[in-house]
Design an enzyme around this catalytic site. Sequence first.
Site, PDB file in Angstrom:
ATOM      1  N   HIS A 198      12.351 -25.946 -49.388  1.00  0.00           N
ATOM      2  CA  HIS A 198      11.258 -26.532 -50.348  1.00  0.00           C
ATOM      3  C   HIS A 198      11.794 -26.562 -51.723  1.00  0.00           C
ATOM      4  CE1 HIS A 198       7.621 -26.274 -47.727  1.00  0.00           C
ATOM      5  NE2 HIS A 198       8.121 -25.401 -46.852  1.00  0.00           N
ATOM      6  N   CYS A 229      10.923 -30.184 -45.437  1.00  0.00           N
ATOM      7  CA  CYS A 229      10.751 -29.364 -44.332  1.00  0.00           C
ATOM      8  C   CYS A 229      10.097 -30.080 -43.232  1.00  0.00           C
ATOM      9  CB  CYS A 229       9.637 -28.269 -45.062  1.00  0.00           C
ATOM     10  SG  CYS A 229       9.657 -26.735 -43.870  1.00  0.00           S
ATOM     11  N   GLU A 257      11.036 -27.860 -53.915  1.00  0.00           N
ATOM     12  CA  GLU A 257       9.972 -28.432 -55.043  1.00  0.00           C
ATOM     13  C   GLU A 257       9.612 -27.030 -55.799  1.00  0.00           C
ATOM     14  OE1 GLU A 257       9.471 -28.586 -51.623  1.00  0.00           O
ATOM     15  OE2 GLU A 257       7.431 -27.803 -51.158  1.00  0.00           O
TER      16      GLU A 257
HETATM   17  N1  GLN Z   1       5.416 -26.537 -39.299  1.00  0.00           N
HETATM   18  C1  GLN Z   1       6.887 -26.651 -39.531  1.00  0.00           C
HETATM   19  C2  GLN Z   1       7.442 -25.395 -39.276  1.00  0.00           C
HETATM   20  O1  GLN Z   1       6.936 -24.431 -39.183  1.00  0.00           O
HETATM   21  C3  GLN Z   1       7.259 -27.223 -40.947  1.00  0.00           C
HETATM   22  C4  GLN Z   1       6.702 -26.145 -42.064  1.00  0.00           C
HETATM   23  C5  GLN Z   1       6.772 -26.718 -43.433  1.00  0.00           C
HETATM   24  O2  GLN Z   1       6.476 -27.871 -43.497  1.00  0.00           O
HETATM   25  N2  GLN Z   1       6.688 -25.682 -44.264  1.00  0.00           N
HETATM   26  O3  GLN Z   1       8.751 -25.314 -39.069  1.00  0.00           O
END
Ligand code: GLN
Length: 538
Positions: free
Chosen positions: A508, A382, A510
Amino acid sequence: MTKYIFVTGGVVSGIGKGIASASLGRLLRNRGYTVAPVKLDPYINVDAGTMNPFQHGEVFVTDDGTESDLDLGHYERFLDVSCSSGSSVTTGKVYRSVIEAERRGDYLGATVQVIPHVTNEIKRLIIDAGVQQEADVVLAEIGGTVGDIESLPFMEAIRQLRKDLGKENTLFVHVTLIPTVGPWHEIKTKPTQHSVIKLREIGISPDMLVCRTEVPLPDDVREKLSMFCDVPEQAIVESMNAETIYEVPLVYEKSGIGEFVVERLELEARPSNLGEWELLVERLKRPQYACTVAVVGKYTSNGDAYKSIAEALVHAGIPNDCKVNIKWIESSEFEEAADPVSLLEGADGVVVAPGFGGRGIEGKIRALRHVRESGIPFFGICLGLQMAVIEYARNVCGLEGADSEEFSSESPYPVIHIMPEQLGIDAKGGTMRLGSYPCNITAGSLAAELYGSTRIDERHRHRYEVNNDFRELLIENGLVVSGVSPDYRLVEMVELPSHPFFVATQAHPEFKSRPNRPHPLFQGLVKAALKRKAKLLA
Ligand code: GLN
């Protein structure tokens, strides 16, 4: 008839009630029963999405985009199920629907009260969870500790459910701590006795005690607990720290508690199939190899803030016959260190973790440059993908000052920008791109090889994305976009074929890793880390 197990906590919080509940659920799963987990959280937040991971640990995300407490992660990993919004009930969620009903006039002029209106809504949500998931058993865990003011409506609701559904269909499990004190490490049952008294004040008598203890419980202690707490000795589980959390269900099974639960709930006795689980625990406990993966993130001081990443790395070690040691590195350390490279010493692989906000960002970019240039296996998650793209734009494509709109509104090259559908949304709760989305993977890419597929689904939680104005430039300069949304609009995965292992995803992954089904991207990282380690040693 669906059966209900209610788990409450006593004495202190933080003694592993979630793992204990998930392990109990596993015993039923091993017998072929379907289990629907529900976490009842007494806080007023509608969901965990707005909660700070420093305080509360990871925000877990389900397929349907629910932002929940990290305990749902334990449930998914132990029970190998996919939770949904029905698996997460908070005071905020309950009150929101009661107040909405009141505004609609559904209560026909009645005075709306905690009992029966709030408790009825809690009962409805618990029963619904079982119906939605067609479960044989609903496993409902109440957050916090008995005696908390906030949890009283939940306690009252489960007390009523025993009356509504009958003793043979409900089981009260109380998880407590048995401390040892003084120079002779005397075992003390008093806190547990008091905790049970507190439960009885609310009208609940536990049927079963799970005792977290650092030492084995001698017979006289078990007798004492049984007598004071009115629980058969057979229903007292000695729960010591295990070598790995995944061993806990095996320890419970050995104590005979699985049979007790089945008998007590008048479920059909079935053989317990432990095979797969025993095998994975065996492999976890005796790995032939070891490697170290550095996880660079913002919330590394709270061990629970990246819980699912830590567990996914453990899972990835299983097929690689490898113990994965995690080196947590606070991203701001890279900014402060005179020699940032030394921070990565001993790391065979690097994960750049998800996160929000600008702190430590420049540090992450510094670390990433080194990782890219020196061939250390890298996996970006992410924010990790966004960082990799910014680093590449700045240091390879020559876009000096490239940045994300999240951190700078003045960057000449906003290579990461806010998703158009998020513009104009000011509220913070539940306004992100949340939950499972499909992704098309380019055939022949590393991602396709790892997934063994060109069409995958992963969970998301983000507001920003790769800016398509820069997509061509990044590609021309060697960055491979290996995953895109089916409409080609969103960059989902990037990789660098010239690097031994360099993969990043906007999702994500994970959250979907299980001990019995380790996630392919984490597996790939660990494999590459082992390869690098072997090469350096050769
Ligand atoms: N802050 C970033 C976004 O909002 C990444 C979010 C995250 O890593 N879950 O896109």
